[in-house]
Design a protein around this motif. Sequence first.
Motif, PDB file in Angstrom:
ATOM      1  N   LYS A   1       2.067   1.906  -3.479  1.00  0.00           N
ATOM      2  CA  LYS A   1       0.960   2.421  -4.297  1.00  0.00           C
ATOM      3  C   LYS A   1       0.812   3.919  -4.088  1.00  0.00           C
ATOM      4  O   LYS A   1       0.650   4.677  -5.046  1.00  0.00           O
ATOM      5  CB  LYS A   1      -0.339   1.682  -3.927  1.00  0.00           C
ATOM      6  CG  LYS A   1      -1.570   2.191  -4.633  1.00  0.00           C
ATOM      7  CD  LYS A   1      -1.703   1.597  -6.005  1.00  0.00           C
ATOM      8  CE  LYS A   1      -3.088   1.788  -6.584  1.00  0.00           C
ATOM      9  NZ  LYS A   1      -3.313   2.979  -7.308  1.00  0.00           N
ATOM     10  N   LYS A   2       0.887   4.369  -2.840  1.00  0.00           N
ATOM     11  CA  LYS A   2       0.787   5.811  -2.555  1.00  0.00           C
ATOM     12  C   LYS A   2       1.954   6.564  -3.184  1.00  0.00           C
ATOM     13  O   LYS A   2       1.767   7.638  -3.753  1.00  0.00           O
ATOM     14  CB  LYS A   2       0.758   6.060  -1.040  1.00  0.00           C
ATOM     15  CG  LYS A   2      -0.546   5.668  -0.382  1.00  0.00           C
ATOM     16  CD  LYS A   2      -0.691   6.161   1.045  1.00  0.00           C
ATOM     17  CE  LYS A   2       0.529   5.974   1.892  1.00  0.00           C
ATOM     18  NZ  LYS A   2       0.345   6.258   3.309  1.00  0.00           N
TER      19      LYS A   2
ATOM     20  N   ASP B   1       0.843   5.154 -11.155  1.00  0.00           N
ATOM     21  CA  ASP B   1       0.009   3.975 -10.962  1.00  0.00           C
ATOM     22  C   ASP B   1      -1.114   3.937 -11.999  1.00  0.00           C
ATOM     23  O   ASP B   1      -1.380   2.909 -12.613  1.00  0.00           O
ATOM     24  CB  ASP B   1      -0.534   3.906  -9.538  1.00  0.00           C
ATOM     25  CG  ASP B   1      -1.287   5.166  -9.120  1.00  0.00           C
ATOM     26  OD1 ASP B   1      -1.107   6.237  -9.745  1.00  0.00           O
ATOM     27  OD2 ASP B   1      -2.052   5.080  -8.148  1.00  0.00           O
TER      28      ASP B   1
ATOM     29  N   THR C   1      -2.510  -1.497 -10.037  1.00  0.00           N
ATOM     30  CA  THR C   1      -3.491  -1.499  -8.960  1.00  0.00           C
ATOM     31  C   THR C   1      -2.836  -2.059  -7.702  1.00  0.00           C
ATOM     32  O   THR C   1      -1.775  -2.696  -7.762  1.00  0.00           O
ATOM     33  CB  THR C   1      -4.707  -2.368  -9.325  1.00  0.00           C
ATOM     34  OG1 THR C   1      -4.246  -3.712  -9.503  1.00  0.00           O
ATOM     35  CG2 THR C   1      -5.395  -1.873 -10.584  1.00  0.00           C
ATOM     36  N   GLU C   2      -3.490  -1.827  -6.594  1.00  0.00           N
ATOM     37  CA  GLU C   2      -2.983  -2.363  -5.332  1.00  0.00           C
ATOM     38  C   GLU C   2      -2.937  -3.891  -5.382  1.00  0.00           C
ATOM     39  O   GLU C   2      -1.982  -4.505  -4.903  1.00  0.00           O
ATOM     40  CB  GLU C   2      -3.869  -1.884  -4.184  1.00  0.00           C
ATOM     41  CG  GLU C   2      -3.211  -1.978  -2.842  1.00  0.00           C
ATOM     42  CD  GLU C   2      -4.055  -1.323  -1.759  1.00  0.00           C
ATOM     43  OE1 GLU C   2      -3.938  -1.800  -0.612  1.00  0.00           O
ATOM     44  OE2 GLU C   2      -4.804  -0.369  -2.035  1.00  0.00           O
ATOM     45  N   SER C   3      -3.939  -4.495  -5.996  1.00  0.00           N
ATOM     46  CA  SER C   3      -3.957  -5.961  -6.079  1.00  0.00           C
ATOM     47  C   SER C   3      -2.792  -6.483  -6.924  1.00  0.00           C
ATOM     48  O   SER C   3      -2.221  -7.533  -6.615  1.00  0.00           O
ATOM     49  CB  SER C   3      -5.292  -6.466  -6.620  1.00  0.00           C
ATOM     50  OG  SER C   3      -5.522  -5.988  -7.915  1.00  0.00           O
TER      51      SER C   3
ATOM     52  N   TYR D   1       0.251  -6.393  -4.667  1.00  0.00           N
ATOM     53  CA  TYR D   1       0.222  -7.514  -3.719  1.00  0.00           C
ATOM     54  C   TYR D   1       0.598  -8.820  -4.425  1.00  0.00           C
ATOM     55  O   TYR D   1       1.362  -9.627  -3.888  1.00  0.00           O
ATOM     56  CB  TYR D   1      -1.154  -7.649  -3.058  1.00  0.00           C
ATOM     57  CG  TYR D   1      -1.341  -6.709  -1.895  1.00  0.00           C
ATOM     58  CD1 TYR D   1      -0.801  -6.999  -0.645  1.00  0.00           C
ATOM     59  CD2 TYR D   1      -2.050  -5.516  -2.040  1.00  0.00           C
ATOM     60  CE1 TYR D   1      -0.967  -6.136   0.431  1.00  0.00           C
ATOM     61  CE2 TYR D   1      -2.225  -4.656  -0.975  1.00  0.00           C
ATOM     62  CZ  TYR D   1      -1.686  -4.972   0.252  1.00  0.00           C
ATOM     63  OH  TYR D   1      -1.836  -4.114   1.310  1.00  0.00           O
TER      64      TYR D   1
ATOM     65  N   TYR E   1       0.827  -1.208   0.000  1.00  0.00           N
ATOM     66  CA  TYR E   1       0.000   0.000   0.000  1.00  0.00           C
ATOM     67  C   TYR E   1       0.863   1.261   0.000  1.00  0.00           C
ATOM     68  O   TYR E   1       0.541   2.247  -0.658  1.00  0.00           O
ATOM     69  CB  TYR E   1      -0.965  -0.001   1.195  1.00  0.00           C
ATOM     70  CG  TYR E   1      -1.869   1.210   1.203  1.00  0.00           C
ATOM     71  CD1 TYR E   1      -2.884   1.333   0.261  1.00  0.00           C
ATOM     72  CD2 TYR E   1      -1.677   2.236   2.122  1.00  0.00           C
ATOM     73  CE1 TYR E   1      -3.700   2.459   0.246  1.00  0.00           C
ATOM     74  CE2 TYR E   1      -2.485   3.357   2.104  1.00  0.00           C
ATOM     75  CZ  TYR E   1      -3.500   3.463   1.167  1.00  0.00           C
ATOM     76  OH  TYR E   1      -4.295   4.576   1.145  1.00  0.00           O
TER      77      TYR E   1
END
Length: 179
Positions: free
Chosen positions: A22-23, A32, A38-40, A43, A19
């Motif tokens: 991502k920020k 991004d 994406t965050e997913s 991950y 996370y």
Amino acid sequence: MSIQVFILSKLMIGKTYPYELKKQMAEPIPLDELGGITESKLYYHFDALAKKGLIEPVEIIKEEHRPDKQVFGITAKGREELPKKIYKLFESANDINDIVIGLANIKYVDPEKVVDLLNVRLADYKAHWDRIMNFENTSHRDKKSENLNELLVGYFTTKSDHTIYWLEEAIKQIEQGNL
């Protein structure tokens, strides 16, 4: 692969979690969104890198009323693999978009080797484009087909010229030590 290079390069600087990355990607330019990250996806790639032993969880941050955050660090194997992954970006590049992450992390590789790799990609790209442009289609076409052909040739010629220009510019900037 560029997402994994991005993650590994960030972990070379310090520990982090998906996370947080991502920020960071969203500021000051929304990389991004531009890259469809994406965050997913982050991950997923964190998990893939961990399974390969290139990164490892080093801490869990617990906050009240919030999900736990698994913080990762790069392993010795990850430090060893990062340059190889960066070189692969340059080896497989089809245009400037494919090398942006590599250029941003050129400090982890030999710039002369990168120039050599990009020169090979550039020569391959030019040869491929020359083959396409020298193809003669002798089939009869109606006016609409000719117009479509002109439109597409114009578009792809401009795109090709653009790609060649920016690959040459990247090579020049690396050779001059500006990147």
